[in-house]
Design a protein around this motif. Structure first.
Motif, mmCIF file in Angstrom:
data_model
loop_
_atom_site.group_PDB
_atom_site.id
_atom_site.type_symbol
_atom_site.label_atom_id
_atom_site.label_comp_id
_atom_site.label_asym_id
_atom_site.label_seq_id
_atom_site.Cartn_x
_atom_site.Cartn_y
_atom_site.Cartn_z
ATOM 1 N N ILE A 166 0.841 -1.205 0.000
ATOM 2 C CA ILE A 166 0.000 0.000 0.000
ATOM 3 C C ILE A 166 0.875 1.253 0.000
ATOM 4 C CG2 ILE A 166 -1.566 1.385 1.435
ATOM 5 C CD1 ILE A 166 -2.909 -1.267 2.260
ATOM 6 N N VAL A 167 1.890 1.261 0.848
ATOM 7 C CA VAL A 167 2.790 2.422 0.916
ATOM 8 C C VAL A 167 3.496 2.620 -0.423
ATOM 9 C CG1 VAL A 167 4.878 3.338 2.001
ATOM 10 C CG2 VAL A 167 3.101 2.267 3.411
ATOM 11 N N HIS A 168 3.984 1.540 -1.019
ATOM 12 C CA HIS A 168 4.660 1.652 -2.316
ATOM 13 C C HIS A 168 3.701 2.146 -3.398
ATOM 14 C CE1 HIS A 168 8.839 0.152 -2.289
ATOM 15 N NE2 HIS A 168 8.478 -0.415 -1.149
ATOM 16 N N THR A 169 2.470 1.665 -3.369
ATOM 17 C CA THR A 169 1.486 2.071 -4.381
ATOM 18 C C THR A 169 1.174 3.558 -4.272
ATOM 19 O OG1 THR A 169 0.502 -0.147 -4.404
ATOM 20 C CG2 THR A 169 -0.844 1.666 -5.251
ATOM 21 N N VAL A 170 0.989 4.030 -3.047
ATOM 22 C CA VAL A 170 0.710 5.454 -2.837
ATOM 23 C C VAL A 170 1.935 6.299 -3.202
ATOM 24 C CG1 VAL A 170 0.032 7.213 -1.161
ATOM 25 C CG2 VAL A 170 -0.982 4.927 -1.053
ATOM 26 N N ALA A 171 3.118 5.801 -2.850
ATOM 27 C CA ALA A 171 4.344 6.531 -3.190
ATOM 28 C C ALA A 171 4.492 6.647 -4.708
ATOM 29 C CB ALA A 171 5.560 5.829 -2.594
ATOM 30 N N TYR A 172 4.218 5.545 -5.421
ATOM 31 C CA TYR A 172 4.311 5.592 -6.882
ATOM 32 C C TYR A 172 3.273 6.551 -7.455
ATOM 33 C CZ TYR A 172 3.673 4.499 -11.758
ATOM 34 O OH TYR A 172 3.531 4.613 -13.113
ATOM 35 N N ALA A 173 2.047 6.517 -6.914
ATOM 36 C CA ALA A 173 0.991 7.401 -7.413
ATOM 37 C C ALA A 173 1.384 8.862 -7.235
ATOM 38 C CB ALA A 173 -0.319 7.101 -6.698
ATOM 39 N N ASN A 174 2.005 9.179 -6.102
ATOM 40 C CA ASN A 174 2.477 10.550 -5.881
ATOM 41 C C ASN A 174 3.569 10.911 -6.877
ATOM 42 O OD1 ASN A 174 1.719 12.197 -3.134
ATOM 43 N ND2 ASN A 174 1.171 10.040 -3.012
ATOM 44 N N PHE A 175 4.529 10.011 -7.064
ATOM 45 C CA PHE A 175 5.614 10.240 -8.018
ATOM 46 C C PHE A 175 5.059 10.449 -9.431
ATOM 47 C CE2 PHE A 175 7.976 7.807 -11.284
ATOM 48 C CZ PHE A 175 9.078 8.633 -11.449
ATOM 49 N N HIS A 176 4.217 9.531 -9.865
ATOM 50 C CA HIS A 176 3.737 9.557 -11.244
ATOM 51 C C HIS A 176 2.868 10.780 -11.509
ATOM 52 C CE1 HIS A 176 2.955 7.591 -15.094
ATOM 53 N NE2 HIS A 176 1.718 8.064 -14.989
ATOM 54 N N ASN A 177 1.970 11.092 -10.581
ATOM 55 C CA ASN A 177 1.084 12.240 -10.794
ATOM 56 C C ASN A 177 1.837 13.558 -10.727
ATOM 57 O OD1 ASN A 177 -1.861 11.410 -11.097
ATOM 58 N ND2 ASN A 177 -1.245 10.150 -9.365
ATOM 59 N N ARG A 178 2.853 13.630 -9.884
ATOM 60 C CA ARG A 178 3.640 14.869 -9.828
ATOM 61 C C ARG A 178 4.464 15.049 -11.099
ATOM 62 N NH1 ARG A 178 3.354 16.979 -4.551
ATOM 63 N NH2 ARG A 178 2.493 15.467 -3.068
ATOM 64 N N ILE A 179 4.905 13.946 -11.693
ATOM 65 C CA ILE A 179 5.576 14.043 -13.000
ATOM 66 C C ILE A 179 4.592 14.579 -14.036
ATOM 67 C CG2 ILE A 179 6.531 12.706 -14.902
ATOM 68 C CD1 ILE A 179 8.557 12.963 -12.762
ATOM 69 N N ALA A 180 3.402 13.971 -14.096
ATOM 70 C CA ALA A 180 2.395 14.391 -15.075
ATOM 71 C C ALA A 180 2.000 15.848 -14.868
ATOM 72 C CB ALA A 180 1.168 13.483 -14.988
ATOM 73 N N LEU A 181 1.817 16.255 -13.613
ATOM 74 C CA LEU A 181 1.450 17.647 -13.330
ATOM 75 C C LEU A 181 2.601 18.594 -13.653
ATOM 76 C CD1 LEU A 181 -0.401 17.135 -9.920
ATOM 77 C CD2 LEU A 181 -1.454 17.897 -12.062
ATOM 78 N N GLY A 182 3.817 18.157 -13.332
ATOM 79 C CA GLY A 182 4.971 19.022 -13.549
ATOM 80 C C GLY A 182 5.241 19.319 -15.010
#
Length: 324
Positions: A166-182
């Protein structure tokens, strides 16, 4: 039609029964590239973020596609829960693209349309899923405020292996979405791409020439406004917080030594040296491997200045109030 199939079968049987040992097969053989050129095929559609990153970071993009595929198709939490967690993180960050991708994955997994309108934490009926989603949202927005009691609830419901996932999934979601937003990636989501890139193949992919890092010294910009607070008094407070953190008890039990011993030598070394890696590699080694594959490729390809990256790391962790 049946006669044609029978003829082909007889030819194949005859050829295998009496092989021609003097030379090549009875039919002319095309080279592999020539053969593929004659077969109609269509490359899968790349996601918007990959089409934007493949220019400056082609090798890193390849590893990110592998990372994306693992989280969306091979996640041990299953498609329904992992997609829910990714949607929750994307919603917290205001990432429309991330939410659309999670919804698309839920649809591919067979979710009913009525369920797709109840992805917000307050609308989730299943108690365990609601608990995980609430944890994911708080971890995204204010991870430093998660209490020992809140983490203990998740651990009790899911156990150490799934809690780590769960922690890894949320961490990846934060990473991926911040890339897309950035980078401003928008557009329709596409299914995950099952592509494997051999290291020797990626090594041949050319990377655009980078300007010297010293050139950045002449760049002038107003930049973004961030909270710094790096005075001496604040540094002393941070050191005090660090000492308190070191004295805390672990929230999750460490994996058995046998799990670490089963890892490849390089992974064992890292898992024994870094405590969070002990948990990650011990309980979810595949999550850890696919992440470090992408991270290592980025460092190698981008050739970023380590002082710069460590400074960015400090700014991010300080802004998030992360003791790490």
């Amino acid at each position: 039609m049946r006669a044609s199939i029978l003829t082909l079968m007889l030819l194949a049987t005859h050829a295998s029964a009496e092989p021609d040992k003097s030379g090549p097969g009875r039919f002319p053989e095309s080279g592999s590239e020539e053969a593929w050129a004659k077969l109609p095929r269509e490359n899968p559609q790349l996601p918007p973020w990959a089409k934007m990153l493949v220019g400056p970071l082609p090798r890193t993009t390849a590893r990110m596609l592998e990372l994306d595929y693992f989280h969306r198709e091979k996640n041990p939490l299953g498609s329904a829960l992992s997609s829910q967690l990714r949607w929750t993180a994307a919603d917290a960050l205001g990432s429309a693209y991330g939410k659309a991708t999670a919804v698309a994955d839920l649809r591919r997994g067979g979710a009913k349309e009525a369920a797709l309108s109840k992805l917000a934490v307050k609308d989730i009926a299943n108690a365990d899923v609601k608990l995980a989603a609430a944890f994911a949202r708080k971890l995204t927005l204010e991870g430093h405020a998660i209490t020992d009691e809140e983490f203990a609830e998740v651990l009790k419901a899911y156990g150490p292996e799934k809690t780590t996932a769960i922690v890894h999934t949320v961490a990846y979601a934060n990473f991926h979405n911040r890339i897309a937003l950035g980078i401003g990636a928008t557009g329709d989501p596409v299914p995950p791409i099952d592509a494997k890139f051999a290291p020797e193949t990626l090594a041949k992919v050319p990377t655009p020439t980078r300007p010297p890092w010293d050139d950045l010294k002449s760049v002038k910009s107003d930049g973004l406004s961030v909270r710094v607070d790096w005075g001496q008094a604040n540094a002393e407070a941070l050191n005090g917080s660090l000492d308190q953190q070191k004295a805390r008890k672990l929230r999750i039990p460490l994996p058995d030594r046998e799990r670490i011993d089963a890892l490849p030598p390089k992974e064992q070394e890292s898992a024994r040296r870094i405590l969070w890696n002990t948990v990650s590699a011990g309980y979810q080694p595949d999550f850890t491997r696919v992440w470090f594959a992408a991270l290592s490729c980025f460092y190698d390809e981008a050739k970023v200045d380590r002082v710069f990256t460590n400074s960015v790391f400090w700014v991010v962790t300080r802004t998030n109030d992360c003791f790490y």
